[in-house]
Scaffold this motif. Sequence first.
Motif, PDB file in Angstrom:
ATOM      1  N   VAL A 198       0.938  -1.357  -0.016  1.00  0.00           N
ATOM      2  CA  VAL A 198      -0.079  -0.012  -0.066  1.00  0.00           C
ATOM      3  C   VAL A 198       1.018   1.330  -0.091  1.00  0.00           C
ATOM      4  O   VAL A 198       0.645   2.374  -0.840  1.00  0.00           O
ATOM      5  N   THR A 199       1.932   1.345   0.666  1.00  0.00           N
ATOM      6  CA  THR A 199       2.735   2.197   0.927  1.00  0.00           C
ATOM      7  C   THR A 199       3.514   2.766  -0.350  1.00  0.00           C
ATOM      8  O   THR A 199       3.347   3.835  -0.913  1.00  0.00           O
ATOM      9  N   ILE A 200       3.917   1.808  -1.000  1.00  0.00           N
ATOM     10  CA  ILE A 200       4.952   1.698  -2.229  1.00  0.00           C
ATOM     11  C   ILE A 200       3.763   2.276  -3.124  1.00  0.00           C
ATOM     12  O   ILE A 200       4.118   3.178  -4.231  1.00  0.00           O
ATOM     13  N   THR A 201       2.562   1.860  -3.320  1.00  0.00           N
ATOM     14  CA  THR A 201       1.751   2.041  -4.396  1.00  0.00           C
ATOM     15  C   THR A 201       1.181   3.539  -4.449  1.00  0.00           C
ATOM     16  O   THR A 201       0.958   4.274  -5.249  1.00  0.00           O
ATOM     17  N   MET A 202       0.985   3.944  -3.165  1.00  0.00           N
ATOM     18  CA  MET A 202       0.588   5.332  -2.849  1.00  0.00           C
ATOM     19  C   MET A 202       1.463   6.367  -3.058  1.00  0.00           C
ATOM     20  O   MET A 202       1.216   7.118  -3.542  1.00  0.00           O
ATOM     21  N   ILE A 203       2.779   6.137  -2.758  1.00  0.00           N
ATOM     22  CA  ILE A 203       3.944   6.942  -3.132  1.00  0.00           C
ATOM     23  C   ILE A 203       4.050   6.972  -4.738  1.00  0.00           C
ATOM     24  O   ILE A 203       4.172   7.981  -5.327  1.00  0.00           O
ATOM     25  N   GLY A 204       3.834   5.946  -5.622  1.00  0.00           N
ATOM     26  CA  GLY A 204       3.990   5.736  -7.002  1.00  0.00           C
ATOM     27  C   GLY A 204       2.845   6.870  -7.668  1.00  0.00           C
ATOM     28  O   GLY A 204       3.025   7.326  -8.570  1.00  0.00           O
ATOM     29  N   VAL A 205       1.554   6.439  -7.130  1.00  0.00           N
ATOM     30  CA  VAL A 205       0.461   7.286  -7.573  1.00  0.00           C
ATOM     31  C   VAL A 205       0.922   8.868  -7.418  1.00  0.00           C
ATOM     32  O   VAL A 205       0.465   9.583  -8.337  1.00  0.00           O
ATOM     33  N   VAL A 206       1.055   9.376  -6.247  1.00  0.00           N
ATOM     34  CA  VAL A 206       1.287  10.624  -5.993  1.00  0.00           C
ATOM     35  C   VAL A 206       2.433  11.167  -6.829  1.00  0.00           C
ATOM     36  O   VAL A 206       2.172  12.239  -7.199  1.00  0.00           O
ATOM     37  N   LEU A 207       3.355  10.386  -6.911  1.00  0.00           N
ATOM     38  CA  LEU A 207       4.763  10.776  -7.663  1.00  0.00           C
ATOM     39  C   LEU A 207       4.279  11.071  -9.065  1.00  0.00           C
ATOM     40  O   LEU A 207       4.490  12.170  -9.892  1.00  0.00           O
ATOM     41  N   PHE A 208       3.431   9.953  -9.694  1.00  0.00           N
ATOM     42  CA  PHE A 208       3.067  10.170 -11.129  1.00  0.00           C
ATOM     43  C   PHE A 208       2.227  11.375 -11.266  1.00  0.00           C
ATOM     44  O   PHE A 208       2.323  11.867 -12.342  1.00  0.00           O
ATOM     45  N   ASP A 209       1.063  11.357 -10.537  1.00  0.00           N
ATOM     46  CA  ASP A 209       0.041  12.593 -10.547  1.00  0.00           C
ATOM     47  C   ASP A 209       0.910  14.040 -10.504  1.00  0.00           C
ATOM     48  O   ASP A 209       0.550  14.771 -11.210  1.00  0.00           O
ATOM     49  N   PHE A 210       1.886  14.121  -9.422  1.00  0.00           N
ATOM     50  CA  PHE A 210       2.508  15.262  -9.532  1.00  0.00           C
ATOM     51  C   PHE A 210       3.241  15.604 -10.374  1.00  0.00           C
ATOM     52  O   PHE A 210       2.987  16.703 -11.034  1.00  0.00           O
ATOM     53  N   SER A 211       3.804  14.685 -11.097  1.00  0.00           N
ATOM     54  CA  SER A 211       4.716  14.983 -12.215  1.00  0.00           C
ATOM     55  C   SER A 211       4.044  15.245 -13.357  1.00  0.00           C
ATOM     56  O   SER A 211       4.208  16.262 -14.403  1.00  0.00           O
ATOM     57  N   ALA A 212       3.100  14.550 -13.789  1.00  0.00           N
ATOM     58  CA  ALA A 212       2.158  14.541 -15.000  1.00  0.00           C
ATOM     59  C   ALA A 212       1.437  15.912 -14.982  1.00  0.00           C
ATOM     60  O   ALA A 212       1.209  16.515 -16.184  1.00  0.00           O
ATOM     61  N   ASP A 213       0.872  16.217 -13.894  1.00  0.00           N
ATOM     62  CA  ASP A 213       0.095  17.620 -13.958  1.00  0.00           C
ATOM     63  C   ASP A 213       1.407  18.725 -13.972  1.00  0.00           C
ATOM     64  O   ASP A 213       0.911  19.785 -14.671  1.00  0.00           O
ATOM     65  N   PHE A 214       2.399  18.610 -13.346  1.00  0.00           N
ATOM     66  CA  PHE A 214       3.556  19.744 -13.438  1.00  0.00           C
ATOM     67  C   PHE A 214       4.059  20.019 -14.840  1.00  0.00           C
ATOM     68  O   PHE A 214       4.410  20.849 -15.261  1.00  0.00           O
ATOM     69  N   ILE A 215       4.146  18.831 -15.502  1.00  0.00           N
ATOM     70  CA  ILE A 215       5.001  18.723 -16.920  1.00  0.00           C
ATOM     71  C   ILE A 215       4.133  19.592 -17.810  1.00  0.00           C
ATOM     72  O   ILE A 215       4.931  19.971 -18.981  1.00  0.00           O
ATOM     73  N   ASP A 216       2.939  19.772 -17.731  1.00  0.00           N
ATOM     74  CA  ASP A 216       2.233  20.630 -18.753  1.00  0.00           C
ATOM     75  C   ASP A 216       2.787  22.059 -19.060  1.00  0.00           C
ATOM     76  O   ASP A 216       2.955  22.572 -20.041  1.00  0.00           O
ATOM     77  N   GLY A 217       3.081  22.623 -17.807  1.00  0.00           N
ATOM     78  CA  GLY A 217       3.534  24.100 -18.020  1.00  0.00           C
ATOM     79  C   GLY A 217       4.700  24.429 -18.837  1.00  0.00           C
ATOM     80  O   GLY A 217       4.814  25.282 -19.482  1.00  0.00           O
ATOM     81  N   PRO A 218       5.776  23.291 -18.320  1.00  0.00           N
ATOM     82  CA  PRO A 218       7.046  23.736 -19.216  1.00  0.00           C
ATOM     83  C   PRO A 218       7.006  23.215 -20.733  1.00  0.00           C
ATOM     84  O   PRO A 218       7.647  23.749 -21.432  1.00  0.00           O
ATOM     85  N   ILE A 219       6.073  22.248 -20.867  1.00  0.00           N
ATOM     86  CA  ILE A 219       5.757  21.956 -22.236  1.00  0.00           C
ATOM     87  C   ILE A 219       5.250  22.856 -22.975  1.00  0.00           C
ATOM     88  O   ILE A 219       5.883  23.207 -24.178  1.00  0.00           O
ATOM     89  N   LYS A 220       4.265  23.792 -22.447  1.00  0.00           N
ATOM     90  CA  LYS A 220       3.560  24.970 -23.067  1.00  0.00           C
ATOM     91  C   LYS A 220       4.771  26.121 -22.973  1.00  0.00           C
ATOM     92  O   LYS A 220       4.800  26.765 -24.217  1.00  0.00           O
ATOM     93  N   ALA A 221       5.523  26.409 -22.201  1.00  0.00           N
ATOM     94  CA  ALA A 221       6.368  27.458 -22.135  1.00  0.00           C
ATOM     95  C   ALA A 221       7.414  26.848 -23.216  1.00  0.00           C
ATOM     96  O   ALA A 221       7.815  28.080 -23.789  1.00  0.00           O
ATOM     97  N   TYR A 222       7.839  25.988 -23.200  1.00  0.00           N
ATOM     98  CA  TYR A 222       8.875  25.499 -24.511  1.00  0.00           C
ATOM     99  C   TYR A 222       8.251  25.830 -25.696  1.00  0.00           C
ATOM    100  O   TYR A 222       9.042  26.376 -26.564  1.00  0.00           O
TER     101      TYR A 222
END
Length: 482
Positions: free
Chosen positions: A142-166
């Motif tokens: 449960v711990t590892i899966t939760m960390i993976g979900v949070v890390l993926f969501d955080f990064s996937a949401d974050f990456i849109d801004g730099p892509i558009k700015a690029y």
Amino acid sequence: MSGSNGRTDTHTYQSLSEDGPFGPVEQPKRSTGRLVMHSMAMFGREFCYAVEAAYVTPVLLSLGLPKSLYSMVWLLSPTLGFLLQPVVGSVSDHCRARWGRRRPYILTLGIMMLLGMALYLNGDAVVSALVADPRTKLVWAVTITMIGVVLFDFSADFIDGPIKAYLFDVCSHQDKEKGLHYHALFTGFGGTLGYLLGAIDWVHLELGRLLGSEYQVMFFFSGLVFTLCFITHLCSIPEAPLRDGAQDPPSWQVPQGSSLSADGMQEYGSIEKVKHSDAETELITQGRANKKVPEQIVYHGDPYSSHNSTEFLIYERGVEVGCWGLCINSLFSSLYSYFQKALVSYIGLKGLYFMGYLLFGLGTGFIGLFPNVYSTLVLCSMFGVMSSTLYTVPFNLIAEYHREEEKEKQQGAPGVPDNSGRGKGVDCAALTCMVQLAQILVGGGLGFLVNMAGSVIVVVMTASAVALIGCCFVALFVRYVD
């Protein structure tokens, strides 16, 4: 560097591409192939998003995640994104890496996305192979899966801004509009392929038996597609590093015989003009809201039952049908993106914005009024129109605001605010972080509404009401550049 005309000393940066005998000039025209390569990042990102939407909920529920932790999983990453994304956007505006301003951040976030996928799709299998004690195995899985979900969501949401700015940094105004359409087009294609693969019953196929489970199959495809897409994206259009000077090259063409300002500083559109995006981006997350409500399953399956039970198999059947609906959504998003460029010449950005909200509001309303599997699958096409609209129109408006104020600055118009300390990165981040705000509102409020109403129908009815209110908002309160 000190200004030569009596201005106060400021330390800013200038792209090496701005060097020239007459100061900043228009970015060169980019070929269609380069813009398509640039758009591949959106294809890979949305493909992985589709895999997450299809598989994260079954993974978490099959692990026996306590319901008290379920909301925390979905609220943690958007909260962090909402607080940090503008900061990272501002830092990227001043990044002096030799590889450019945006690509180092895109590469870092892409690696974090891959790591997050590896953890939430393979965490249970790895822990099961290493830990024998059932209680300890459950805690670690449960711990590892939760960390993976949070890390993926955080990064996937974050990456849109730099892509558009690029995209905004390296393209002329015409290529920005063209590039945004390609972004929306390939976003839909990526989601379509991801949901299509998620709808396949891999357990009974040879590849599923070879790799161990459907989760490992999807990780194999996701990792391969994502890596190839992001390598293509990072090699698409060269970025010039920054040096001391002005912040960003302007997107306007320098007219022949005109004089440039003494310091070459550039201005940016006010982000207050697009603060409406917190309402609009809430609608993006409505499609993901269903995974936040595990208490009611449409097919009356039970995700908490044993994996060989009839109830669990029925639940998986519901997940597969849901993937088909989301696949239809993404497919129509791509198709609509293809026709958007032709439509905008007839109805303008205002018409596109209004139509996106109207069709989404009507579609979700009919789904709530007529809850049927087949009618719902058909009406999912309406969601695709809204998705395509929100991936293009708000960023088109930002580009228009930037170009308008840059022209006013060039012409020496009075009353133009001095926003030279802010770059396109922070503007794009301020817009995209509204997605996180919407996720916070959805994750924190929809559970209460569902408990009050006793049915998940309230989710789509709420979305319908908000979308119809959005029609009035985009028609009356958003300023469109002629």
